[in-house]
Design a protein around this motif. Structure first.
Motif, PDB file in Angstrom:
ATOM      1  N   ARG A   1       6.077   9.653  -8.303  1.00  0.00           N
ATOM      2  CA  ARG A   1       5.845   8.284  -7.853  1.00  0.00           C
ATOM      3  C   ARG A   1       4.344   8.043  -7.752  1.00  0.00           C
ATOM      4  NH1 ARG A   1       7.854   5.728  -2.022  1.00  0.00           N
ATOM      5  NH2 ARG A   1       7.149   3.573  -2.420  1.00  0.00           N
TER       6      ARG A   1
ATOM      7  N   ASP B   1      -2.748   0.742  -3.874  1.00  0.00           N
ATOM      8  CA  ASP B   1      -1.541  -0.082  -3.896  1.00  0.00           C
ATOM      9  C   ASP B   1      -0.519   0.477  -4.874  1.00  0.00           C
ATOM     10  OD1 ASP B   1      -2.581  -1.789  -2.016  1.00  0.00           O
ATOM     11  OD2 ASP B   1      -3.291  -3.265  -3.476  1.00  0.00           O
ATOM     12  N   GLU B   2       0.744   0.305  -4.532  1.00  0.00           N
ATOM     13  CA  GLU B   2       1.822   0.813  -5.368  1.00  0.00           C
ATOM     14  C   GLU B   2       1.786   0.156  -6.748  1.00  0.00           C
ATOM     15  OE1 GLU B   2       6.387   2.275  -4.947  1.00  0.00           O
ATOM     16  OE2 GLU B   2       5.671   0.746  -3.547  1.00  0.00           O
TER      17      GLU B   2
ATOM     18  N   TYR C   1       1.283   8.080   3.615  1.00  0.00           N
ATOM     19  CA  TYR C   1       1.890   7.939   2.295  1.00  0.00           C
ATOM     20  C   TYR C   1       3.231   7.244   2.486  1.00  0.00           C
ATOM     21  CZ  TYR C   1       4.156   9.157  -2.121  1.00  0.00           C
ATOM     22  OH  TYR C   1       4.820   9.104  -3.322  1.00  0.00           O
ATOM     23  N   ASP C   2       3.345   6.066   1.920  1.00  0.00           N
ATOM     24  CA  ASP C   2       4.550   5.255   2.098  1.00  0.00           C
ATOM     25  C   ASP C   2       4.839   5.050   3.588  1.00  0.00           C
ATOM     26  OD1 ASP C   2       6.636   3.716   1.161  1.00  0.00           O
ATOM     27  OD2 ASP C   2       8.026   5.402   0.952  1.00  0.00           O
ATOM     28  N   GLY C   3       3.773   4.897   4.364  1.00  0.00           N
ATOM     29  CA  GLY C   3       3.903   4.629   5.789  1.00  0.00           C
ATOM     30  C   GLY C   3       4.113   5.840   6.668  1.00  0.00           C
ATOM     31  N   LYS C   4       4.194   7.036   6.067  1.00  0.00           N
ATOM     32  CA  LYS C   4       4.454   8.256   6.842  1.00  0.00           C
ATOM     33  C   LYS C   4       3.228   9.171   6.825  1.00  0.00           C
ATOM     34  CE  LYS C   4       9.416   8.135   5.801  1.00  0.00           C
ATOM     35  NZ  LYS C   4       9.349   6.891   4.998  1.00  0.00           N
TER      36      LYS C   4
ATOM     37  N   THR D   1       0.837  -1.197   0.000  1.00  0.00           N
ATOM     38  CA  THR D   1       0.000   0.000   0.000  1.00  0.00           C
ATOM     39  C   THR D   1       0.873   1.248   0.000  1.00  0.00           C
ATOM     40  OG1 THR D   1      -1.814  -1.108   1.168  1.00  0.00           O
ATOM     41  CG2 THR D   1      -1.723   1.298   1.295  1.00  0.00           C
ATOM     42  N   LEU D   2       0.647   2.137  -0.963  1.00  0.00           N
ATOM     43  CA  LEU D   2       1.388   3.395  -1.006  1.00  0.00           C
ATOM     44  C   LEU D   2       0.609   4.509  -0.316  1.00  0.00           C
ATOM     45  CD1 LEU D   2       3.868   4.947  -1.959  1.00  0.00           C
ATOM     46  CD2 LEU D   2       2.668   5.378  -4.129  1.00  0.00           C
TER      47      LEU D   2
ATOM     48  N   THR E   1       2.099   5.016  -9.576  1.00  0.00           N
ATOM     49  CA  THR E   1       0.840   4.740  -8.894  1.00  0.00           C
ATOM     50  C   THR E   1      -0.077   5.909  -9.228  1.00  0.00           C
ATOM     51  OG1 THR E   1       2.012   3.634  -7.103  1.00  0.00           O
ATOM     52  CG2 THR E   1      -0.270   4.304  -6.685  1.00  0.00           C
TER      53      THR E   1
END
Length: 254
Positions: free
Chosen positions: A170, A27-28, A62-65, A2-3, A203
């Motif tokens: 990205r 998802d990425e 976003y990207d875990g952040k 997941t992005l 993505t």
């Protein structure tokens, strides 16, 4: 992987609830369509992700952040770029210059150094070359040195995408890229979006009213109505969902 992870996002404008506890993931490497009738909250969601609006409640990772900790001018630095529902090009500038603007935020030039051209020539030359290369990729190089004013609407839509692509995104957000296009232009746009995704491992979050295009290129679709998610899944699942059918066509009882 997941992005983008949207968690219980709520947006209120006074007494109006534009988004109501909206949650979904992207998802990425996938294309996710965000659809719904007019006023469903799609562009509001775009504006929250791109940090134009602050949500009343909820979180976005976003990207875990935590994305909501960042200001709007930092979005390009983490690879998030977007286009706009209404064209946001400068008519008097050339097509090449419009595309160059898309990656200006990453340059080192400030207001005074740029205006006096102090140590910026090499950087500008590189930016110009990358802008031209991006136009070539989108079959727009023949318009590079023409003003944006007066070009066909379909061409202007692709210039907006080129301006987003120059930054090497990205995560690319496309806000109604097919609006106002002919059927032939929509088909070409769908092919272009798919090619860009595959070539650059993008993505993509896509807001679009052209259902045939959304169904054709999206691996996952999220459906909104009055700010709430009423369905999500692949095209077949969404197409046959009773809530989606009612939102678009109205209840059979009525």
């Amino acid at each position: 992987m997941t992005l983008l992870d949207v968690r219980d996002i709520t947006v209120r404008f006074g007494g109006i609830v534009a988004l109501d506890q909206l949650s979904f993931t992207v998802d990425e490497g996938k294309i996710c369509g965000l659809i719904g009738p007019n006023g469903a909250g799609k562009t509001t969601m775009f504006n929250v992700i791109s940090r134009i609006y602050d949500p009343t409640a909820g979180d976005i990772l976003y990207d875990g952040k935590d994305l909501l900790e960042l200001p709007a001018h930092r979005m390009s630095r983490i690879g998030i770029y977007r286009t706009f529902q209404n064209l946001a090009l400068w008519p008097g500038m050339t097509v090449l210059e419009n595309v160059m603007v898309g990656d200006y935020a990453k340059t080192k030039a400030g207001f005074f150094t740029a205006s006096l051209r102090l140590g910026t020539r090499a950087e500008e030359k590189d930016l110009r070359a990358r802008a031209y290369s991006t136009l070539e990729e989108l079959d727009l190089a023949q318009h590079a040195f023409r003003p944006a004013a007066g070009l066909p609407f379909g061409t202007l839509k692709r210039i907006e995408i080129a301006r987003a692509m120059i930054g090497k995104p990205r995560f690319l957000m496309l806000d109604e890229p097919a609006s106002g296009l002919t059927h032939a232009e929509v088909d070409h746009l769908a092919e272009t979006i798919g090619t860009l995704r595959d070539r650059h491992n993008l993505t993509i979050l896509l807001v679009e009213h052209h259902m045939q295009m959304v169904m054709a290129i999206s691996e996952h679709i999220v459906v909104l109505n009055f700010g709430r998610k009423i369905a999500d899944g692949n095209g077949e699942t969404v197409r046959n969902d009773p809530g989606v059918i009612e939102a678009y066509l109205g209840s059979r009882k009525r």
